[in-house]
Scaffold this motif. Structure first.
Motif, short mmCIF file in Angstrom:
data_model
loop_
_atom_site.label_atom_id
_atom_site.label_comp_id
_atom_site.label_asym_id
_atom_site.label_seq_id
_atom_site.Cartn_x
_atom_site.Cartn_y
_atom_site.Cartn_z
N ALA A 39 -50.16 44.50 24.26
CA ALA A 39 -49.23 44.38 25.38
C ALA A 39 -48.62 42.98 25.43
O ALA A 39 -47.42 42.82 25.68
N ALA A 40 -49.43 41.95 25.21
CA ALA A 40 -48.93 40.58 25.23
C ALA A 40 -47.89 40.37 24.15
O ALA A 40 -46.82 39.79 24.39
N GLU A 41 -48.16 40.84 22.94
CA GLU A 41 -47.22 40.66 21.84
C GLU A 41 -45.93 41.44 22.07
O GLU A 41 -44.84 40.98 21.71
N ARG A 42 -46.07 42.62 22.66
CA ARG A 42 -44.87 43.43 22.93
C ARG A 42 -44.01 42.77 24.01
O ARG A 42 -42.79 42.92 24.02
N LEU A 96 -53.20 34.60 24.94
CA LEU A 96 -52.90 34.57 23.51
C LEU A 96 -53.55 33.37 22.82
O LEU A 96 -54.03 33.48 21.69
N TRP A 97 -53.58 32.23 23.50
CA TRP A 97 -54.26 31.06 22.93
C TRP A 97 -55.72 31.37 22.66
O TRP A 97 -56.24 31.11 21.57
N ARG A 98 -56.39 31.95 23.64
CA ARG A 98 -57.83 32.24 23.48
C ARG A 98 -58.06 33.25 22.36
O ARG A 98 -59.01 33.13 21.58
N HIS A 99 -57.18 34.25 22.30
CA HIS A 99 -57.32 35.27 21.25
C HIS A 99 -57.18 34.65 19.86
O HIS A 99 -58.02 34.92 18.98
N GLU A 100 -56.16 33.85 19.65
CA GLU A 100 -55.94 33.28 18.32
C GLU A 100 -56.98 32.21 17.99
O GLU A 100 -57.41 32.10 16.85
N ARG A 101 -57.39 31.44 18.98
CA ARG A 101 -58.41 30.40 18.75
C ARG A 101 -59.72 31.02 18.28
O ARG A 101 -60.41 30.48 17.40
N ASP A 102 -60.06 32.17 18.86
CA ASP A 102 -61.34 32.81 18.54
C ASP A 102 -61.24 33.82 17.41
O ASP A 102 -62.23 34.46 17.06
N ALA A 103 -60.05 33.97 16.82
CA ALA A 103 -59.85 35.02 15.81
C ALA A 103 -60.58 34.71 14.51
O ALA A 103 -60.94 35.63 13.77
N PRO A 154 -59.22 22.69 6.99
CA PRO A 154 -57.80 22.44 7.30
C PRO A 154 -56.95 23.70 7.20
O PRO A 154 -56.03 23.91 7.99
N GLU A 155 -57.26 24.55 6.19
CA GLU A 155 -56.48 25.77 6.03
C GLU A 155 -56.63 26.69 7.23
O GLU A 155 -55.65 27.30 7.69
N GLU A 156 -57.84 26.81 7.74
CA GLU A 156 -58.06 27.67 8.90
C GLU A 156 -57.37 27.12 10.14
O GLU A 156 -56.80 27.88 10.92
N LYS A 160 -52.41 27.28 13.92
CA LYS A 160 -51.12 26.75 14.37
C LYS A 160 -49.98 27.67 13.97
O LYS A 160 -49.06 27.94 14.75
N GLN A 161 -50.05 28.20 12.76
CA GLN A 161 -48.98 29.08 12.28
C GLN A 161 -48.91 30.34 13.12
O GLN A 161 -47.82 30.80 13.49
N ARG A 162 -50.05 30.94 13.47
CA ARG A 162 -50.06 32.16 14.29
C ARG A 162 -49.49 31.89 15.67
O ARG A 162 -48.72 32.70 16.21
N LEU A 163 -49.85 30.78 16.25
CA LEU A 163 -49.33 30.44 17.58
C LEU A 163 -47.82 30.24 17.55
O LEU A 163 -47.09 30.73 18.43
#
Length: 606
Positions: A315-318, A366-373, A379-381, A386-389
């Motif tokens: 829902a957030a992404e949509r 969304l920040w929490r979701h991507e941070r915990d993904a 450095p790559e992770e 950052k790229q996903r955000l």
């Protein structure tokens, strides 16, 4: 039905908006306008204005806006044509005759509504009949009172293939099939679609039954069965309980989205009537638009299990492309294993209100979701996070809001890495001094300072800057990352600073405008790199060039982080001479080689 624009213009000209709105709201004369407390949201100080001269109403609190027709549609839940007919009758105008096809569609819908309304009546009768014993016991076990059953029109479909078909045979089999009441296999006679289920009517905003949801009594699959899409019903464009919730939502100044019918019904029984549910699908763009008519920030309340959290992120992404200054979402996560019914049964309305008080804004969710993904050990992770955000921010069509999201997430990213204090408060650490954006202080460690001093490969940076000068629209997406690159060459650094300054200052970002900005400081466009990247050629395909630009920038930015970490790992190995330190140094060397290969793969041979 399509009406001539000239007719609608004449109708609006003959209709005073204040006369229509004044039937529901007490209007107070204020100069040439009228003012009132807004009928679309709860307020104590009037911010709702009606202007007959301009022919519209507007609320400065919730941004509700429209003409007389719009008020009847949004304020009273009328269908567009019904609103037009009512105003035309009062204005002494005759509505133009519909074209034959539109008239046929309207008549067909009216006939099908007769079918679904008759089915709803019949299902209610069965709940109180001989066959409804198990369903009544189920309702009693769920704590559904008689008043709740009546309010939501709940009924029962007997576990038989032909009882509804026989009861509604006056409508004929074709209409029963078209309305979704019968299913019609190719090799068998049509039979009742719903059998042995608690029947929950799905109503349109005017309160007319257009479809059903059936909850199985006892064990079996599927647990819930919805009507198929019909001329009356599009599950992606309707919300369960919108007809009852819209008035409660305006009074409470909020709308709550839960996962299913029974969640809505349980909350209503607890005194929270402003709840709706999607109809067996993820929340759609059309449903979001319906929600935003009622609240600037609908509250999405999902179960704490994996499926519920996945639905929240979808829902957030949509919603991202549709966000605006008065359009966002907030999210509530229930304790794992509990649904709204469990919460209100355990603690009543107060318990659920306490859950709602912990709602997270979309930016936080969304920040929490991507941070915990994924882990953030390398450095790559961290570059991946950052790229996903930034990809999420890129999806927001409102460019001003997209910029704010990027800045907010970059600030959190810096704080996560423990460098928030070093970067300052403005635009990822860049601050404007003397009319020019200046970079943040260099990183603190000795190895990091060495990277900041020596910079990264000049040819790659020159190619990158040439790409942004040739395809400046890409700057909107990549400016924060570009701004952070440590560049040792003074001319390239000044060119980068000019590009960043233009992007941050919202100056012209077309190719000619960028050339002018760079030339004003005697810089000109960056020298053409010998590297064969697609984005170093003015005639390259823009989509491909922008895609390659983002990939190259990500690789070069990751290279800087890897180089910093590699210098630190080498220093540690020389001091410790341990197997662990050696392994870390070798891992980073491998990562450095992989990044170089990634850059090489973006280069083309001429």
């Amino acid at each position: 039905m399509s009406l001539p624009p000239s007719f609608l213009d004449e109708l609006r000209a003959r209709t005073r908006v204040s006369a229509v709105v004044g039937q529901d709201v007490k209007l107070i004369k204020a100069g040439k306008e009228y003012k009132a407390c807004c009928p679309f949201h709860s307020e104590k100080t009037p911010s709702f204005y009606v202007n007959d001269e301009k022919g519209f109403y507007h609320c400065f609190g919730c941004s509700a806006h429209g003409d007389a027709i719009g008020y009847l549609v949004d304020g009273r839940g009328m269908a567009f044509m019904d609103a037009v007919k009512e105003l035309a009758a009062k204005a002494g105008m005759e509505v133009p005759a519909p074209d034959p096809q539109a008239k046929e569609r309207a008549e067909r819908r009216a006939c099908l509504i007769d079918v679904t309304e008759a089915a709803a009546d019949w299902f209610r009768e069965q709940l109180d009949g001989i066959d409804g014993g198990a369903a009544r016991n189920y309702c009693q076990g769920r704590g559904l009172s008689r008043a709740t059953l009546d309010k939501f029109g709940i009924g029962y479909a007997p576990d038989a293939k032909g009882k509804l078909k026989k009861a509604l045979d006056r409508f004929g089999v074709p209409k029963l099939i078209e309305s979704g009441m019968l299913t019609a296999p190719e090799d068998r006679e049509p039979y009742d679609r719903f059998r042995g289920r608690l029947m929950i009517p799905i109503r349109d905003p005017r309160g007319r039954t257009v479809a059903f949801g059936g909850r199985i009594i006892g064990d079996g699959e599927p647990k819930y069965l919805n009507s198929p899409d019909t001329p009356l019903f599009d599950k992606g464009r309707q919300l369960y309980n919108l007809d009852l919730a819209q008035q409660a939502a305006r009074k409470a100044d909020r709308i709550i989205v839960v996962e299913g019918y029974m969640d809505v019904i349980a909350l209503d029984a607890a005194g929270i009537g402003e709840a709706v549910a999607p109809l067996g699908t993820a929340v759609t763009e059309a449903q979001l638009q319906l929600l935003w008519r009622l609240s600037e920030t609908p509250i999405l309340c999902f179960d704490g299990d994996a499926a519920g959290q996945k639905a929240a992120i979808r829902a957030a992404e949509r919603a991202l492309p549709l966000l605006g200054p008065q359009r966002s979402l907030s999210f509530v996560t229930l304790p794992e294993g509990q649904d709204p019914d469990d919460v209100v049964k355990a603690g009543g309305k107060a318990a659920f209100e306490a859950v709602l008080e912990k709602a997270e804004p979309l930016v936080e969710r969304l920040w929490r979701h991507e941070r915990d993904a994924s882990p953030l050990n390398t450095p790559e992770e961290r570059a991946g996070l950052k790229q996903r955000l930034f990809q999420h921010a890129k999806a927001i069509e409102d460019q001003g809001l997209a910029q704010l999201y990027r800045e907010e997430w970059l600030k959190r990213f810096d704080a996560l890495l423990g460098r928030g204090q070093q970067r300052g408060q403005a635009r990822g650490g860049w601050q404007k001094r003397g009319g020019k954006w200046t970079p943040p202080p260099p990183p603190a460690s000795a190895a990091a300072r060495d990277i900041a001093r020596t910079g990264i490969g000049g040819p790659q940076v020159a190619a990158l800057l040439r790409g942004y000068a040739l395809f400046p629209a890409a700057l909107k997406d990549d400016v924060e990352t570009l701004a952070e690159l440590p560049i040792s060459d003074p001319l390239l650094a000044r060119t980068r600073d000019k590009l960043v300054d233009a992007a941050f200052s919202s100056e012209s970002l077309d190719r000619d405008g960028i050339a002018t900005i760079l030339a004003s400081d005697g810089l000109g466009a960056p020298s053409k790199s010998l590297l064969g990247f697609s984005f170093t050629r003015a005639g390259a395909d823009e989509m491909q060039a922008r895609q390659d630009l983002g990939a190259a920038l990500g690789a070069i930015a990751a290279a800087a982080e890897v180089e910093t970490a590699l210098n630190e790992a080498t220093t540690r190995f020389e001091a410790e001479l341990s197997d662990e330190a050696f392994a870390e140094q070798q891992r980073l060397l491998t990562a450095k080689n992989e990044i170089n290969e990634r850059l090489a793969s973006l280069s083309e041979s001429d």
